[in-house]
Motif scaffolding. Structure first.
Motif, short mmCIF file in Angstrom:
data_model
loop_
_atom_site.label_atom_id
_atom_site.label_comp_id
_atom_site.label_asym_id
_atom_site.label_seq_id
_atom_site.Cartn_x
_atom_site.Cartn_y
_atom_site.Cartn_z
N ASP A 265 0.84 -1.19 0.00
CA ASP A 265 0.00 0.00 0.00
C ASP A 265 0.88 1.24 0.00
OD1 ASP A 265 -1.83 2.00 0.35
OD2 ASP A 265 -2.72 1.19 2.17
N VAL A 266 1.14 1.79 -1.19
CA VAL A 266 2.02 2.95 -1.29
C VAL A 266 1.34 4.24 -0.84
CG1 VAL A 266 3.48 1.97 -3.08
CG2 VAL A 266 1.44 3.26 -3.74
N THR A 267 0.05 4.18 -0.53
CA THR A 267 -0.60 5.35 0.06
C THR A 267 -0.23 5.48 1.54
OG1 THR A 267 -2.63 4.17 0.71
CG2 THR A 267 -2.55 5.11 -1.51
N LYS A 268 0.21 4.38 2.14
CA LYS A 268 0.63 4.39 3.54
C LYS A 268 2.02 4.99 3.67
CE LYS A 268 1.30 1.24 7.45
NZ LYS A 268 1.30 -0.19 7.89
N ALA A 269 2.93 4.55 2.81
CA ALA A 269 4.31 5.05 2.80
C ALA A 269 4.98 4.59 1.52
CB ALA A 269 5.08 4.54 4.01
N PRO A 270 5.85 5.39 0.94
CA PRO A 270 6.57 4.96 -0.25
C PRO A 270 7.62 3.90 0.08
CG PRO A 270 7.34 7.12 0.43
CD PRO A 270 6.18 6.77 1.32
N ALA A 271 8.03 3.16 -0.94
CA ALA A 271 9.07 2.15 -0.77
C ALA A 271 9.80 1.97 -2.09
CB ALA A 271 8.48 0.83 -0.30
N VAL A 272 11.01 1.46 -2.02
CA VAL A 272 11.84 1.25 -3.20
C VAL A 272 12.53 -0.10 -3.09
CG1 VAL A 272 13.89 2.04 -4.47
CG2 VAL A 272 12.29 3.71 -3.56
N VAL A 273 12.53 -0.86 -4.19
CA VAL A 273 13.39 -2.04 -4.31
C VAL A 273 14.18 -1.86 -5.60
CG1 VAL A 273 13.55 -4.54 -4.54
CG2 VAL A 273 11.75 -3.54 -3.12
N SER A 274 15.51 -1.80 -5.48
CA SER A 274 16.36 -1.57 -6.65
C SER A 274 17.45 -2.62 -6.74
CB SER A 274 17.01 -0.19 -6.58
OG SER A 274 16.06 0.84 -6.67
N PHE A 275 17.72 -3.06 -7.96
CA PHE A 275 18.85 -3.94 -8.23
C PHE A 275 20.04 -3.08 -8.65
CE2 PHE A 275 15.29 -6.77 -8.58
CZ PHE A 275 15.75 -7.97 -8.05
N GLY A 276 21.20 -3.32 -8.03
CA GLY A 276 22.37 -2.52 -8.33
C GLY A 276 23.47 -3.27 -9.04
N ALA A 277 23.41 -4.61 -9.05
CA ALA A 277 24.46 -5.38 -9.70
C ALA A 277 23.92 -6.74 -10.15
CB ALA A 277 25.65 -5.58 -8.78
N ILE A 278 24.38 -7.19 -11.33
CA ILE A 278 24.08 -8.53 -11.85
C ILE A 278 25.42 -9.14 -12.26
CG2 ILE A 278 22.81 -9.87 -13.56
CD1 ILE A 278 21.00 -7.42 -13.95
N ASN A 279 25.77 -10.23 -11.61
CA ASN A 279 27.06 -10.86 -11.89
C ASN A 279 26.84 -12.31 -12.33
OD1 ASN A 279 28.50 -8.53 -10.91
ND2 ASN A 279 28.04 -9.23 -8.84
N GLY A 280 27.29 -12.64 -13.53
CA GLY A 280 27.15 -14.02 -13.99
C GLY A 280 27.60 -14.19 -15.42
N GLY A 281 28.28 -15.28 -15.69
CA GLY A 281 28.74 -15.55 -17.04
C GLY A 281 30.04 -14.86 -17.38
N ILE A 282 30.71 -15.40 -18.45
CA ILE A 282 31.98 -14.83 -18.87
C ILE A 282 32.17 -14.84 -20.39
CG2 ILE A 282 33.31 -16.98 -18.73
CD1 ILE A 282 35.56 -15.28 -17.40
N ARG A 283 31.41 -15.70 -21.10
CA ARG A 283 31.55 -15.78 -22.56
C ARG A 283 30.18 -15.73 -23.22
NH1 ARG A 283 35.89 -17.71 -25.54
NH2 ARG A 283 34.36 -18.66 -26.96
N SER A 284 30.20 -15.34 -24.49
CA SER A 284 28.94 -15.23 -25.23
C SER A 284 28.30 -16.58 -25.51
CB SER A 284 29.19 -14.52 -26.58
OG SER A 284 30.07 -15.30 -27.39
N ASN A 285 29.09 -17.64 -25.54
CA ASN A 285 28.52 -18.95 -25.92
C ASN A 285 28.53 -19.96 -24.78
OD1 ASN A 285 31.26 -19.32 -25.79
ND2 ASN A 285 31.45 -20.46 -27.72
N ILE A 286 28.59 -19.47 -23.55
CA ILE A 286 28.49 -20.36 -22.38
C ILE A 286 27.39 -19.86 -21.47
CG2 ILE A 286 29.64 -21.31 -20.36
CD1 ILE A 286 32.30 -20.96 -21.77
N ILE A 287 26.40 -20.69 -21.25
CA ILE A 287 25.38 -20.38 -20.25
C ILE A 287 25.92 -20.84 -18.90
CG2 ILE A 287 23.06 -20.98 -19.42
CD1 ILE A 287 22.24 -21.25 -22.39
N PRO A 288 26.03 -19.93 -17.93
CA PRO A 288 26.72 -20.27 -16.68
C PRO A 288 25.85 -21.08 -15.73
CG PRO A 288 25.90 -18.04 -16.56
CD PRO A 288 25.58 -18.52 -17.95
N ASP A 289 26.51 -21.54 -14.70
CA ASP A 289 25.80 -22.28 -13.64
C ASP A 289 25.04 -21.33 -12.71
OD1 ASP A 289 26.33 -25.07 -13.92
OD2 ASP A 289 28.40 -24.71 -13.34
#
Length: 432
Positions: A265-289
């Motif tokens: 209920d954002v009428t009660k109070a505002p809130a924020v959930v933000s992603f700041g980093a995504i880490n995974g994979g190293i090559r274009s043709n490898i799907i990581p674990d």
């Protein structure tokens, strides 16, 4: 202060400060005039010698020496490097607390000042510049000045003052405890709890001398989270041969946005959930674990805060499961919501107004930055306000913000901070 943009309303500075007039209390303006130059000198010294969280050894020594010279009862080594002193008034009465934070940031200063920081230290295994980029040097210097003022006025005090010089507001180093939470854990309020606690923070988002004070929730809670998404590695040309944690992560990120937009209920109070980093994979043709997602939660209501944490973990787990992956969520609990006690604010707002004038006391918007002053305010009624430090001729909306290597403090604001805090204490401990 753990910072995000300070969305503060800005008032026009009149250029003069109305004198505080309270019956039976010393003149805070005269007291402050006597220590103003000292405060500036202390601030410059501290600015030139900044120290990171839990490493404020020189800073605590400077503080302790001054407090001892005033004849106060001084305790050092609190929560590693904190300093606490007690001033006993001439008459019986309540105990109040006043807090200043001490630590600097791993930031390399770019401001051209004769007392600019050249200090370096090690942070997360790297050599970094160290700077008081959030103004904690000013907080310490101002509270040292307030302490001297109140010692000089102690014959009129009906009660006692606890001066709290706190380390590690910006967060303790990895693997360590620190800050307000540790001071309280070690028993700061155990023997005698203050009936009120006061704090102040400088901000470049307001003109010099303007005070921002908000009743009720004022600054957000802060929690960081890490979601570990596990799939099964496969060649990028054969995605059906494994489980793709990158696609599962994308699903989690999109679904988490519905927590704020559809589930609280954002009428009660505002809130924020933000992603700041995504880490995974190293090559274009490898799907990581595995993929790691890192982010932050900001709220202004403690119940909403708890609910969002539960929803975040559930969404991550179930979103990953639909794609054959798994997701585990770890939440690093940060600072609670900083709440200004409404009754205390109502009582003290006229006191601050008497110092700065009607036009220079504003009510700011909610601030999504976080502050560990919040821990004290959970224990006893608290009042936390902001002091503008951007000089005339500069636009607070465009100058370097707190935490910037170009953060700049107009030192003429310091007398306003010292006088307002002195007057608050004198009023709280007046015989009347």
């Amino acid at each position: 202060m753990r910072l995000s943009t300070l969305a503060l309303c800005v008032a026009t500075l009149s250029g003069t400060f109305a004198p505080a007039v309270f019956a039976n209390t010393p003149d805070a303006a005269k007291l402050t005039a006597n220590v103003e130059q000292k405060v500036i000198e202390w601030r410059r010294d501290l600015h030139q010698h900044p120290e990171l969280s839990n490493r404020e050894f020189r800073t605590s020594k400077v503080i302790a020496q001054h407090l001892e010279s005033l004849g106060l009862e001084v305790q050092t080594g609190v929560a590693h490097t904190g300093v606490v002193a007690i001033l006993k008034g001439a008459k019986p009465g309540p105990l109040i607390g006043i807090r200043a934070d001490m630590d600097a940031l791993p930031v390399t200063e770019v401001v051209d000042l004769p007392f600019a920081s050249k200090a370096t230290d090690t942070y997360r295994g790297q050599t970094v510049g160290v700077m008081h980029a959030c103004g904690h040097d000013t907080h310490v210097a101002m509270l040292m000045g307030v302490a001297e003022n109140l010692v000089n006025a102690k014959d009129s005090l009906a009660g006692d003052v606890m001066f709290i010089f706190q380390p590690a507001e910006e967060g303790a180093p990895a693997g360590e405890e620190g800050g307000a939470e540790l001071m309280l854990k070690e028993g700061l309020f155990a023997k005698r709890k203050p009936e009120q606690v006061f704090g102040m923070h400088v901000t470049s988002s307001l003109p010099t001398g303007v005070i921002g004070l908000r009743s009720g929730p004022a600054m957000a809670s802060e929690d960081s989270f890490t979601i570990t998404v596990k799939g099964r590695q496969t060649h990028g040309s054969r995605p059906w041969g494994g489980v793709d944690p990158i696609v599962a992560s994308a699903q989690i990120i999109n679904s988490v946005q519905t927590i704020i937009s559809r589930q609280v209920d954002v009428t009660k109070a505002p809130a924020v959930v933000s992603f700041g980093a995504i880490n995974g994979g190293i090559r274009s043709n490898i799907i990581p674990d595995e993929v790691e997602l890192i982010g932050t939660i900001r709220t202004f209501d403690q119940d909403m805060r708890a609910d969002i944490k539960v929803k975040l973990a559930e969404i991550a787990e179930l979103s990953a499961k639909t794609l054959g992956a798994t997701a585990t969520t770890e939440i690093d609990a940060g600072y609670p919501v900083t709440v200004n006690n409404p009754e205390l604010v109502a009582k003290m707002r006229p006191v601050i107004r008497s110092v700065v004038g009607e036009d220079n006391l504003i009510e700011p918007g909610l601030i999504t930055g976080a502050e560990d002053f919040s821990y004290y305010a959970l224990e006893t009624p608290g009042l936390f306000y902001f002091l503008g430090v951007t000089p005339a001729g500069k636009d607070p909306a465009t100058v370097a913000s707190n935490h910037s290597p170009a953060f700049y403090v107009d030192e003429s604001a310091l007398k306003v901070g010292v006088q307002t805090m002195t007057q608050l204490a004198l009023t709280a401990l007046s015989a009347k």
